[in-house]
Scaffold this motif. Structure first.
Motif, PDB file in Angstrom:
ATOM      1  N   PHE A 112       0.714  -1.214  -0.038  1.00 13.59           N
ATOM      2  CA  PHE A 112       0.108  -0.005   0.100  1.00 13.59           C
ATOM      3  C   PHE A 112       0.740   1.122  -0.013  1.00 13.59           C
ATOM      4  O   PHE A 112       0.401   2.486  -0.677  1.00 13.59           O
ATOM      5  N   CYS A 116       0.033   3.950   4.990  1.00 10.32           N
ATOM      6  CA  CYS A 116      -0.389   2.736   5.746  1.00 10.32           C
ATOM      7  C   CYS A 116      -0.155   2.867   7.159  1.00 10.32           C
ATOM      8  O   CYS A 116       0.961   2.616   7.211  1.00 10.32           O
ATOM      9  N   GLU A 148     -10.389   0.270   3.533  1.00 10.17           N
ATOM     10  CA  GLU A 148     -10.127   1.189   4.631  1.00 10.17           C
ATOM     11  C   GLU A 148     -11.319   1.448   5.548  1.00 10.17           C
ATOM     12  O   GLU A 148     -12.386   1.628   5.251  1.00 10.17           O
TER      13      GLU A 148
END
Length: 296
Positions: A112, A116, A148
């Motif tokens: 990511f 993150c 998320e």
């Protein structure tokens, strides 16, 4: 050595449960490079047992019961200072759910990018008006490999970026027990970090627990032995909502806790009095910014 991944387990007077969780962490397809016990006991029983069974596991003795919040702060700070990029914050009765849980979560975290802040298995959004979690739907989990969220609950395999700890994002030790994970996660969000759950692991866990079609249960009478938890839940949730300026949620929590206190009298005068006493103490200590440890 590249200090990639460490883990710590907060424990208090549960050495047998702890040993099982340690073993399951070490049996992962991607075990931690370092595993540490954060020991809230004031004796050496846990330390001695771990030294016999797992001599390579580190031990950090707090010396008193600092709760999941205090233990979490101590463990995160210690391992972040050692330079670990990712740190698992775990409780002694929350082992990983599958043999490859750590491996899959670290792959998600690495894929990511630097914003993150943490990854985990189960997480939800927060309703800023009520302070309650908004249950993640199955449909949301089926849309992609990750989702998320606002918070990953304690015990849901929280793996946290060490960099955020070095920036001062740590649990509020004074909360002791209850909503310390939410407080930490909202602090990460305010700092610009994203919090992600692995949707495949999340869905698999729902199927395992038969919660694919779960509906919020109606409020039931609690055993008197666990009513002390309400004090922490009310006090700490009020603190967290105020800290994040969710003032409508503060009003909602006050109203709901009052209503629950009144309704508790249907279970008898003694029970209603116990619930009301905890509620009033929580309101008082929140108002005067007092963070006592009660009935533990």
């Amino acid at each position: 050595m590249n200090k990639k991944f460490a883990a710590f387990i907060v424990t208090y007077n549960r050495p047998d449960i702890l040993m099982d969780t340690i073993q399951k962490c070490l049996d992962q397809t991607r075990p931690p490079d370092k595993l540490m016990i954060v020991d809230n006991n004031d004796n050496d029983e846990t330390k001695n047992k771990a030294a016999q069974l797992f001599p390579n596991v580190a031990h950090l003795k707090v010396g008193h019961n600092s709760g999941f919040a205090g233990g979490g702060k101590a463990g995160l700070e210690a391992l972040a200072k050692e330079g670990y990029e990712w740190i698992l914050w775990a409780d002694d009765n929350d082992p990983p759910y599958t043999d490859d849980t750590f491996e899959k979560l670290l792959q998600l975290a690495e894929s990511f990018g630097s914003n993150c802040g943490q990854v985990g298995v189960v997480g939800h959004k927060i309703n800023k008006r009520t302070g309650l979690v908004i249950r993640t739907t199955n449909e949301e989990l089926e849309k992609g490999d990750y989702l998320e969220v606002d918070t990953i609950g304690g015990g849901m395999i929280k793996i946290i970026r060490g960099e955020s700890v070095l920036k001062g994002i740590v649990p509020e030790a004074k909360l002791f027990f209850g909503f310390e994970d939410l407080d930490h996660d909202l602090s990460q969000k305010r700092a610009g970090y994203k919090i992600l759950v692995h949707t495949g692991l999340f869905l698999d866990l729902r199927k395992k627990w038969n919660r694919m079609n779960y509906k919020r249960a109606t409020v039931r009478k609690k055993d008197e032995g666990v009513l002390w938890r309400d004090y922490y839940s009310i006090r700490n949730s009020l603190f967290v909502m105020t800290k994040n300026r969710y003032y409508m949620a503060v009003c909602s929590i006050l109203a709901v806790s009052f209503a629950k206190s009144m309704m508790s009298y249907k279970h008898g005068l003694r029970y209603g009095t116990l619930v009301t006493r905890n509620t009033l103490k929580a309101w008082r200590d929140y108002t005067f910014n007092r963070f006592y440890k009660r009935n533990v």
